[in-house]
Design an enzyme around this catalytic site. Structure first.
Site, mmCIF file in Angstrom:
data_model
loop_
_atom_site.group_PDB
_atom_site.id
_atom_site.type_symbol
_atom_site.label_atom_id
_atom_site.label_comp_id
_atom_site.label_asym_id
_atom_site.label_seq_id
_atom_site.Cartn_x
_atom_site.Cartn_y
_atom_site.Cartn_z
ATOM 1 N N ASP A 168 15.328 18.485 16.129
ATOM 2 C CA ASP A 168 16.776 18.655 16.245
ATOM 3 C C ASP A 168 17.460 17.832 15.156
ATOM 4 O O ASP A 168 17.361 16.606 15.137
ATOM 5 C CB ASP A 168 17.220 18.188 17.632
ATOM 6 C CG ASP A 168 18.697 18.442 17.909
ATOM 7 O OD1 ASP A 168 19.469 18.659 16.959
ATOM 8 O OD2 ASP A 168 19.074 18.407 19.099
ATOM 9 N N SER A 210 24.286 18.827 24.795
ATOM 10 C CA SER A 210 24.818 18.177 23.603
ATOM 11 C C SER A 210 25.860 17.114 23.968
ATOM 12 O O SER A 210 25.552 16.192 24.726
ATOM 13 C CB SER A 210 25.400 19.242 22.662
ATOM 14 O OG SER A 210 25.623 18.716 21.380
ATOM 15 N N HIS A 269 18.595 22.395 17.768
ATOM 16 C CA HIS A 269 19.724 21.957 18.593
ATOM 17 C C HIS A 269 20.242 23.137 19.401
ATOM 18 O O HIS A 269 20.786 24.095 18.849
ATOM 19 C CB HIS A 269 20.844 21.388 17.722
ATOM 20 C CG HIS A 269 21.926 20.726 18.523
ATOM 21 N ND1 HIS A 269 21.738 19.512 19.153
ATOM 22 C CD2 HIS A 269 23.198 21.103 18.826
ATOM 23 C CE1 HIS A 269 22.851 19.170 19.793
ATOM 24 N NE2 HIS A 269 23.738 20.125 19.620
#
Length: 386
Positions: A331, A200, A360
């Site tokens: 996502d 991320s 995600h």
């Protein structure tokens, strides 16, 4: 009928691998026994989870079939303890040039006494740290792999109870702390190969760092997961008002961010920053903190300038080490529209994996759910340190 459905569904879960052509793919190593091995060769011979027709798919857990469900489930079990995530750490603190502090949590394993063993440096996303379930799972998988990795997790300022010693916070594009950590680990382990693995926001920092370093990069390779290449696209996505953001993602991130701000309240603030403390302390959205705190302290003229400067998309073309990015097409936090797909077809050093499902930081498969990511990460990291 059941067999047909399974084949049909498996085909819909097949991953997509994008990289430069076989002829233009960059050489990753050259040995007497193998000759010249390119990134293309390495992926198709040493990463079967990404290239073998029978294995190259990410089939989601049946009751977690959407990106939304994958993301929520992964977020809710972020503190889960199980045998796949059973790790312990020894902490090392590093003080940065501006007085800020980051921490390195080294995975402890008595069997790893080889000073030349390859090292994987792992980095979490915003508010994340060595304590997250998915981080611990990946750390354990790497440490117990045939490659015999030593594994260390880089913790951002203020995360995982790292002391807050500077008013300068980390942000989505702040690479200086990680750069200092790499130099430190490299100096202490001059003969060990280093690999970066990040998730991320950490993936954006790692990507940007490698691109900034260009030919000077000392990493043997890197893997990123759910990288928000275009920070403006990602910030707009997580600022939308919907169930995921309002009740899961934003509250989880903001709890960590606000705890860090409160822990750093003893630090002196420069009046020139003109911070609206009340607005910051009452913020419910990360974008408010970025606009009122990070943008001002870090000297950006506007939040749009901050997003542009922080985005790693500008540095993808400059990557010169073997690099694998894994992103999910469903996502909602780092949407597919922010992925620079075309760049992965032209830079011979990089490859992109797109999974139809995964959400995600989910990528949960099987019953009970297990994290699919560990296998491709271990395969790629092992291949680049050969």
């Amino acid at each position: 009928m059941v067999c047909y459905f399974r084949k049909w569904y498996a085909a819909r879960c097949r991953i997509q691998l994008l990289l430069a052509s076989e002829k233009t793919s960059a050489v990753v190593r050259h040995t007497e026994s193998e000759g010249m091995v390119t990134l293309h060769d390495m992926l198709y011979t040493e990463c079967p989870s990404l290239t073998d027709p029978e294995r190259a798919h990410m089939t989601p857990t049946p009751y977690l079939a959407t990106g939304l469900l994958q993301t929520i489930y992964a977020t809710l079990r972020v503190r889960l303890r199980d045998k796949e995530s059973d790790v312990s750490y020894v902490r090392e603190l590093l003080v940065m040039a501006d007085g800020g502090t980051v921490s390195l949590d080294w995975h402890t394993d008595a069997s790893l006494d080889n000073a030349d063993a390859p090292i994987v440096m792992v980095m979490a996303g915003v508010g994340g740290s060595s304590r997250e379930h998915y981080i611990r799972v990946v750390v354990r998988a790497l440490a117990h792999s045939a490659a015999g990795f030593r594994v260390v997790v880089f913790n951002h300022r203020g995360t995982a109870h790292t002391p807050i010693t500077s008013a300068r916070p980390y942000d989505q594009g702040f690479t200086e702390d990680f750069r200092a950590a790499v130099k430190h680990v490299r100096a202490a382990n001059p003969d060990a190969k280093l690999v970066g693995v990040a998730f991320s926001m950490g993936a954006n920092i790692l990507t940007k760092y490698i691109g900034e370093e260009g030919p000077r990069c000392t990493l043997a390779g890197a893997v990123t997961v759910c990288c928000p290449f275009d920070v403006k696209v990602t910030s707009a996505a997580i600022d939308e008002s919907n169930m995921l953001n309002n009740h899961v993602f934003q509250p989880a991130v903001m709890r960590t961010v606000m705890r860090a701000i409160e822990r750093g309240s003893h630090l002196p603030l420069d009046p020139a920053w003109n911070l609206d403390i009340d607005k910051i302390m009452s913020a419910k959205r990360l974008s408010v903190v970025e606009k009122e705190l990070i943008t001002k302290i870090c000297g950006h003229k506007s939040i749009d300038e901050y997003y542009e400067n922080a985005s790693s998309i500008r540095y993808v073309d400059s990557i010169e080490v073997p690099f694998l990015a894994i992103n999910s097409l469903d996502d909602r936090i780092t949407p597919a529209r922010g992925i620079p797909v075309d760049k992965f077809k032209t830079n011979p050093n990089i490859a992109l994996v797109l999974t139809p499902h995964g959400g995600h930081l989910g990528f949960l498969t099987g019953i009970p759910p297990r994290i699919w990511l560990t296998t491709p990460i271990v395969e790629f990291a092992s291949a680049v340190v050969k």
